[in-house]
Design a protein around this motif. Structure first.
Motif, PDB file in Angstrom:
ATOM      1  N   GLY A 232       0.745   9.986 -11.090  1.00 11.95           N
ATOM      2  CA  GLY A 232      -0.623  10.487 -11.221  1.00 11.95           C
ATOM      3  C   GLY A 232      -1.565   9.547 -10.493  1.00 11.95           C
ATOM      4  N   ALA A 233      -2.492  10.102  -9.753  1.00 12.32           N
ATOM      5  CA  ALA A 233      -3.349   9.298  -8.880  1.00 12.32           C
ATOM      6  C   ALA A 233      -4.180   8.274  -9.629  1.00 12.32           C
ATOM      7  CB  ALA A 233      -4.262  10.222  -8.066  1.00 12.32           C
ATOM      8  N   ASP A 234      -4.446   8.534 -10.914  1.00 12.29           N
ATOM      9  CA  ASP A 234      -5.340   7.651 -11.663  1.00 12.29           C
ATOM     10  C   ASP A 234      -4.602   6.550 -12.419  1.00 12.29           C
ATOM     11  OD1 ASP A 234      -4.094   9.339 -13.434  1.00 12.29           O
ATOM     12  OD2 ASP A 234      -5.868   9.659 -14.696  1.00 12.29           O
ATOM     13  N   ARG A 235      -3.286   6.418 -12.240  1.00 11.74           N
ATOM     14  CA  ARG A 235      -2.529   5.435 -13.014  1.00 11.74           C
ATOM     15  C   ARG A 235      -2.699   4.007 -12.504  1.00 11.74           C
ATOM     16  NH1 ARG A 235      -0.489   7.661 -17.832  1.00 11.74           N
ATOM     17  NH2 ARG A 235       0.174   9.796 -17.397  1.00 11.74           N
ATOM     18  N   ILE A 236      -2.868   3.850 -11.206  1.00 13.24           N
ATOM     19  CA  ILE A 236      -2.979   2.519 -10.608  1.00 13.24           C
ATOM     20  C   ILE A 236      -4.341   2.393  -9.936  1.00 13.24           C
ATOM     21  CG2 ILE A 236      -2.013   0.874  -8.954  1.00 13.24           C
ATOM     22  CD1 ILE A 236       0.675   2.235  -9.325  1.00 13.24           C
ATOM     23  N   GLU A 237      -5.054   1.387 -10.329  1.00  9.12           N
ATOM     24  CA  GLU A 237      -6.431   1.164  -9.855  1.00  9.12           C
ATOM     25  C   GLU A 237      -6.453   0.145  -8.716  1.00  9.12           C
ATOM     26  OE1 GLU A 237     -10.583  -0.784 -11.632  1.00  9.12           O
ATOM     27  OE2 GLU A 237      -8.816  -0.522 -12.918  1.00  9.12           O
ATOM     28  N   THR A 238      -7.228   0.449  -7.704  1.00 11.15           N
ATOM     29  CA  THR A 238      -7.491  -0.523  -6.644  1.00 11.15           C
ATOM     30  C   THR A 238      -8.750  -1.299  -6.993  1.00 11.15           C
ATOM     31  OG1 THR A 238      -6.500   0.874  -4.932  1.00 11.15           O
ATOM     32  CG2 THR A 238      -7.999  -0.849  -4.191  1.00 11.15           C
ATOM     33  N   VAL A 239      -8.640  -2.601  -7.108  1.00  8.93           N
ATOM     34  CA  VAL A 239      -9.799  -3.465  -7.337  1.00  8.93           C
ATOM     35  C   VAL A 239     -10.208  -3.988  -5.971  1.00  8.93           C
ATOM     36  CG1 VAL A 239     -10.690  -5.497  -8.522  1.00  8.93           C
ATOM     37  CG2 VAL A 239      -8.961  -4.050  -9.635  1.00  8.93           C
ATOM     38  N   ARG A 240     -11.291  -3.478  -5.463  1.00  4.74           N
ATOM     39  CA  ARG A 240     -11.669  -3.707  -4.073  1.00  4.74           C
ATOM     40  C   ARG A 240     -11.753  -5.201  -3.747  1.00  4.74           C
ATOM     41  NH1 ARG A 240     -13.530  -0.217  -0.549  1.00  4.74           N
ATOM     42  NH2 ARG A 240     -13.928   1.322  -2.199  1.00  4.74           N
ATOM     43  N   GLY A 241     -11.076  -5.580  -2.686  1.00  6.09           N
ATOM     44  CA  GLY A 241     -11.102  -6.955  -2.228  1.00  6.09           C
ATOM     45  C   GLY A 241     -10.199  -7.896  -3.008  1.00  6.09           C
ATOM     46  N   VAL A 242      -9.503  -7.362  -4.039  1.00  2.17           N
ATOM     47  CA  VAL A 242      -8.652  -8.227  -4.871  1.00  2.17           C
ATOM     48  C   VAL A 242      -7.206  -7.743  -4.862  1.00  2.17           C
ATOM     49  CG1 VAL A 242      -8.311  -9.261  -7.133  1.00  2.17           C
ATOM     50  CG2 VAL A 242     -10.632  -8.764  -6.325  1.00  2.17           C
TER      51      VAL A 242
ATOM     52  N   GLU B  29       0.828  -1.203   0.000  1.00  3.82           N
ATOM     53  CA  GLU B  29       0.000   0.000   0.000  1.00  3.82           C
ATOM     54  C   GLU B  29       0.863   1.254   0.000  1.00  3.82           C
ATOM     55  OE1 GLU B  29      -2.854  -0.011   3.156  1.00  3.82           O
ATOM     56  OE2 GLU B  29      -3.184  -2.168   2.984  1.00  3.82           O
ATOM     57  N   VAL B  30       1.926   1.238   0.787  1.00  3.50           N
ATOM     58  CA  VAL B  30       2.810   2.405   0.882  1.00  3.50           C
ATOM     59  C   VAL B  30       3.454   2.688  -0.476  1.00  3.50           C
ATOM     60  CG1 VAL B  30       4.973   3.262   1.875  1.00  3.50           C
ATOM     61  CG2 VAL B  30       3.275   2.135   3.340  1.00  3.50           C
ATOM     62  N   TYR B  31       3.946   1.643  -1.138  1.00  4.31           N
ATOM     63  CA  TYR B  31       4.628   1.850  -2.417  1.00  4.31           C
ATOM     64  C   TYR B  31       3.646   2.199  -3.537  1.00  4.31           C
ATOM     65  CZ  TYR B  31       9.375   0.865  -1.005  1.00  4.31           C
ATOM     66  OH  TYR B  31      10.621   0.951  -0.438  1.00  4.31           O
ATOM     67  N   VAL B  32       2.453   1.632  -3.496  1.00  2.50           N
ATOM     68  CA  VAL B  32       1.437   2.021  -4.477  1.00  2.50           C
ATOM     69  C   VAL B  32       1.105   3.507  -4.309  1.00  2.50           C
ATOM     70  CG1 VAL B  32      -0.991   1.769  -5.124  1.00  2.50           C
ATOM     71  CG2 VAL B  32       0.441  -0.256  -4.836  1.00  2.50           C
ATOM     72  N   SER B  33       0.990   3.939  -3.068  1.00  2.00           N
ATOM     73  CA  SER B  33       0.710   5.352  -2.806  1.00  2.00           C
ATOM     74  C   SER B  33       1.826   6.247  -3.332  1.00  2.00           C
ATOM     75  CB  SER B  33       0.527   5.562  -1.300  1.00  2.00           C
ATOM     76  OG  SER B  33       0.304   6.922  -1.008  1.00  2.00           O
ATOM     77  N   GLN B  34       3.074   5.816  -3.138  1.00  2.00           N
ATOM     78  CA  GLN B  34       4.207   6.590  -3.648  1.00  2.00           C
ATOM     79  C   GLN B  34       4.191   6.663  -5.173  1.00  2.00           C
ATOM     80  OE1 GLN B  34       7.190   5.285   0.032  1.00  2.00           O
ATOM     81  NE2 GLN B  34       7.729   4.746  -2.069  1.00  2.00           N
ATOM     82  N   LEU B  35       3.882   5.546  -5.815  1.00  2.00           N
ATOM     83  CA  LEU B  35       3.807   5.552  -7.277  1.00  2.00           C
ATOM     84  C   LEU B  35       2.696   6.456  -7.775  1.00  2.00           C
ATOM     85  CD1 LEU B  35       4.449   1.826  -8.293  1.00  2.00           C
ATOM     86  CD2 LEU B  35       5.917   3.791  -8.751  1.00  2.00           C
ATOM     87  N   ARG B  36       1.566   6.440  -7.101  1.00  2.00           N
ATOM     88  CA  ARG B  36       0.465   7.316  -7.511  1.00  2.00           C
ATOM     89  C   ARG B  36       0.858   8.791  -7.430  1.00  2.00           C
ATOM     90  NH1 ARG B  36      -4.176   3.745  -4.446  1.00  2.00           N
ATOM     91  NH2 ARG B  36      -4.894   2.582  -6.300  1.00  2.00           N
ATOM     92  N   ARG B  37       1.609   9.156  -6.407  1.00  2.00           N
ATOM     93  CA  ARG B  37       2.049  10.551  -6.285  1.00  2.00           C
ATOM     94  C   ARG B  37       2.985  10.929  -7.434  1.00  2.00           C
ATOM     95  NH1 ARG B  37       2.467   9.383  -0.695  1.00  2.00           N
ATOM     96  NH2 ARG B  37       4.740   9.116  -0.879  1.00  2.00           N
ATOM     97  N   LYS B  38       3.802   9.985  -7.870  1.00  2.00           N
ATOM     98  CA  LYS B  38       4.787  10.286  -8.913  1.00  2.00           C
ATOM     99  C   LYS B  38       4.216  10.161 -10.321  1.00  2.00           C
ATOM    100  CE  LYS B  38       8.883   9.051  -6.204  1.00  2.00           C
ATOM    101  NZ  LYS B  38      10.143   8.282  -6.146  1.00  2.00           N
TER     102      LYS B  38
END
Length: 221
Positions: free
Chosen positions: A202-212, A191-200
């Motif tokens: 763009g927030a819409d580049r990586i999608e969270t598929v809920r529960g997966v 989660e921490v690294y996904v958040s870092q990637l989104r900041r670098k």
């Protein structure tokens, strides 16, 4: 660029290294699967000669992880396993060629030449998806053409997602592929690294598929 030989038998390493160097190649070596995988991912290698019976991490697992992260690097499997089923399994897993011990040095060199020709003409050591490009050889990321600085772990995580843009990866899968099977760090590291990637990126580049898990935005299925 160098040829990486991942083999734990010193006699074979010496034999193969001498033959390759006499043929004009630069050679680097690793004696176990963990070091071999790290070198294959972090070193500018043009081909990997990979034994299967390795300490630390089995050659089959090295091949699997390498194919996910650097699918363009040719891999010649070097092993004593000569059953047809073994050959098929490793070719299906992503090996480009298969040499059985004991082997002729001339045969090995011929297979190396063939793989390097294929690599030079048909493979590109980079990947692009959803406006993001990774230059794997230079270890550089681009978003819409602009360079984006990434840490080694951020680069590895993004590489997995870009090579499989339609696949959803669970946190457990990403931990295994990026941090390794023996990871013993914080449980929320993905989660921490996904958040870092989104900041670098763009927030819409990586999608969270809920529960997966996670995938590149815009992926299907």
């Amino acid at each position: 660029m160098a040829i990486l030989v991942v083999e734990d038998e010193e006699g074979i390493v010496s034999f193969v290294r001498r033959a390759l160097e006499n043929a004009g190649h630069t050679v680097v070596t690793a004696a176990d699967g963990i070091d071999g995988l790290v070198m294959a991912l972090s070193t500018d290698v043009e081909l990997v000669i990979l034994d299967l019976g390795l300490p630390g991490l089995a050659g089959e697992e090295v091949l699997r992880r390498l194919r996910l992260r650097r699918p363009s690097v040719p891999v010649i499997v070097l092993t004593a396993k000569d059953a047809v089923g073994d050959r098929i399994a490793n070719l299906d897993a992503g090996a480009d060629d298969y040499v059985v011990k004991p082997f002729s040095v001339n045969e090995l060199l011929a297979r190396v030449r063939a793989r390097l020709r294929t690599s030079g003409s048909d493979r590109a050591d980079g990947v692009t998806a959803r406006g993001v490009t990774l230059d794997l050889g230079r270890h550089t990321a681009f978003v819409d053409g602009a360079v984006v600085p990434l840490s080694a772990r951020e680069f590895a995580l993004l590489s997995v997602l870009l090579h499989h843009p339609n696949q959803v990866f669970s946190q457990a899968q990403l931990l295994d592929l990026v941090w390794g099977y023996d990871f013993d760090g914080a449980s929320n590291v993905v989660e921490v690294y996904v958040s870092q990637l989104r900041r670098k990126l763009g927030a819409d580049r990586i999608e969270t598929v809920r529960g997966v898990g996670y995938r590149l935005s815009g992926g299907e299925g």
